[in-house]
Write an enzyme that holds these catalytic residues in place. Structure first.
Site, PDB file in Angstrom:
ATOM      1  CB  SER A 124      33.640  37.911  39.002  1.00 48.54           C
ATOM      2  OG  SER A 124      32.731  37.107  39.670  1.00 48.54           O
ATOM      3  CE1 TYR A 148      35.199  37.507  43.647  1.00 47.78           C
ATOM      4  CE2 TYR A 148      37.371  38.064  43.836  1.00 47.78           C
ATOM      5  CZ  TYR A 148      36.105  37.550  43.038  1.00 47.78           C
ATOM      6  OH  TYR A 148      36.157  37.130  41.708  1.00 47.78           O
ATOM      7  CE  LYS A 152      37.568  39.773  40.359  1.00 45.60           C
ATOM      8  NZ  LYS A 152      39.011  39.390  39.587  1.00 45.60           N
TER       9      LYS A 152
END
Ligand code: WQD
Length: 338
Positions: A124, A148, A152
């Site tokens: 992302s 979150y 990643k």
């Protein structure tokens, strides 16, 4: 190739399944259905015109994963499975680290055991951190401001270390900007399980009458109209990028590749609202409120590396994104049936 799509019943996963089938690949899906409804599968088979094997279990179940990889003769993996709500990750960090990191390590271990080397990972633009230079290029440093985002960043680091230790891997890290839109049939689309965190699904729910008005999180940013600017990319362009990346890594000898999947163009909140009103013919009432914690003013990609190496380019316009979203939302005002 026979491709395992983890999280293949999800929003981006389901669209990618269709594009893989359309490109002639055979697809198998594994999904724990923690954030997807089983009714997606019927829609996918209707659109694909063929049976799609779906296995419902958590990737952390090593025994089931071994059986699946062997039985389905998997040759490559596209890995979407993971929790992805920024706010939820702040409240439940351990759930996010266990699920996102744990499932990925279990998957990588199983791929090692079965000598499966090609892996496309769903990363992302959030890995560019809170103060990225725009347009973002793949060589920028990575960091995060929420669990979150850290999952990643950490998975990308895991894959850098793994491919350095075992250069026979063929890994693509795909950094998505803001995925929106839906398959033009209106039969599959984004179906948030709760109040939408993201702009486009929230606007669509206002348009269809499920929400009263949109809250615009701040209009005092250093942007042309003061509202946040993002690089919205149609989910079908994103899906096509996955097919291009998979086909590139299986025909080139590079252990690790990183590509931005974005349009390179920024759109503000108010521009998106206006585009949606034009595409839907509905008025979107909104109220400007305070900024949302953690938001940045502008985020948009420099997509030139993916264009140069993959021959991939996003082609769908913001109007297409709104029109396709609206067709899905109108036909499925409550999302997928349970
Ligand atoms: C877009 C713009 C908001 C909602 C997030 C994740 C990112 C990625 C994509 C997973 C911003 C404004 C939003 C609303 C608003 N997800 N907004 N009212 O924050 O760019 O990215 O989704 O990888 O990791 O961070 O997307 O759609 O939430 O916000 O005004 O009700 O819309 O302030 O400017 P974001 P978003």
């Amino acid at each position: 190739m026979r491709v395992l799509v983890t999280g293949g019943a999800g929003y981006i996963g389901s669209h990618t399944v269709l594009h893989l089938v359309g490109a002639g690949h055979e697809v198998v899906v594994v999904d724990d259905f923690s954030n997807a409804k089983p009714t997606v599968v019927g829609r996918l088979e209707e659109l694909a015109g063929r049976h799609i094997p779906v296995h419902a279990f958590d990737l952390a179940d090593a025994e089931k994963l071994d059986v699946l990889l062997a039985q389905e003769r998997v040759q490559a993996v596209v890995h979407f499975a993971g929790y992805k709500a920024v706010g939820e990750s702040v409240a439940q960090p351990l759930d996010y680290y266990r699920n996102n990191l744990g499932a990925t390590i279990a998957l990588l271990r199983a791929m090692q055991r079965h000598r499966i080397r090609p892996l496309v990972f769903s990363s992302s633009a959030t890995v560019y951190g809170p103060t990225p230079r725009v347009p973002m290029t793949e060589d920028l440093p990575t960091s995060a401001t929420n669990p979150y985002g850290w999952t990643k960043v950490m998975i990308e680091q895991m894959l850098r270390d793994l491919t350095a230790a075992e250069p026979q891997w063929r890994v693509a890290l795909l950094r998505y900007f803001n995925p929106v839109g839906a398959h033009p049939s209106g039969r599959i689309g984004e179906d948030p399980s709760d109040v939408p965190n993201n702009l486009m699904p929230y606007v669509a729910q206002v348009a269809v009458g499920r929400r009263g008005e949109l809250s615009v999180f701040g209009d005092d940013y250093d942007t042309p109209d003061g509202t946040g600017v993002r690089d919205y990319i149609h989910v079908d362009d994103l899906a096509a990028g996955h097919v291009a990346a998979l086909e590139w890594i299986t025909t080139h000898d590079r252990p690790l590749s990183v590509w931005n999947l974005g349009t390179g163009r920024g759109t503000s909140v108010l521009e998106l609202v206006r585009a949606f009103e034009q595409a839907s013919g509905r008025t979107i009432p909104y109220r400007v409120v305070g900024r949302r914690a953690g938001d940045i003013a502008s985020s948009y990609a420099d997509p030139s590396l993916a264009e140069a190496e993959l021959g991939w380019r996003a082609t769908r316009t913001v109007h297409d994104m709104c029109a396709d979203t609206w067709r899905w939302q109108q036909a499925n005002p409550e999302g997928y049936p349970s």
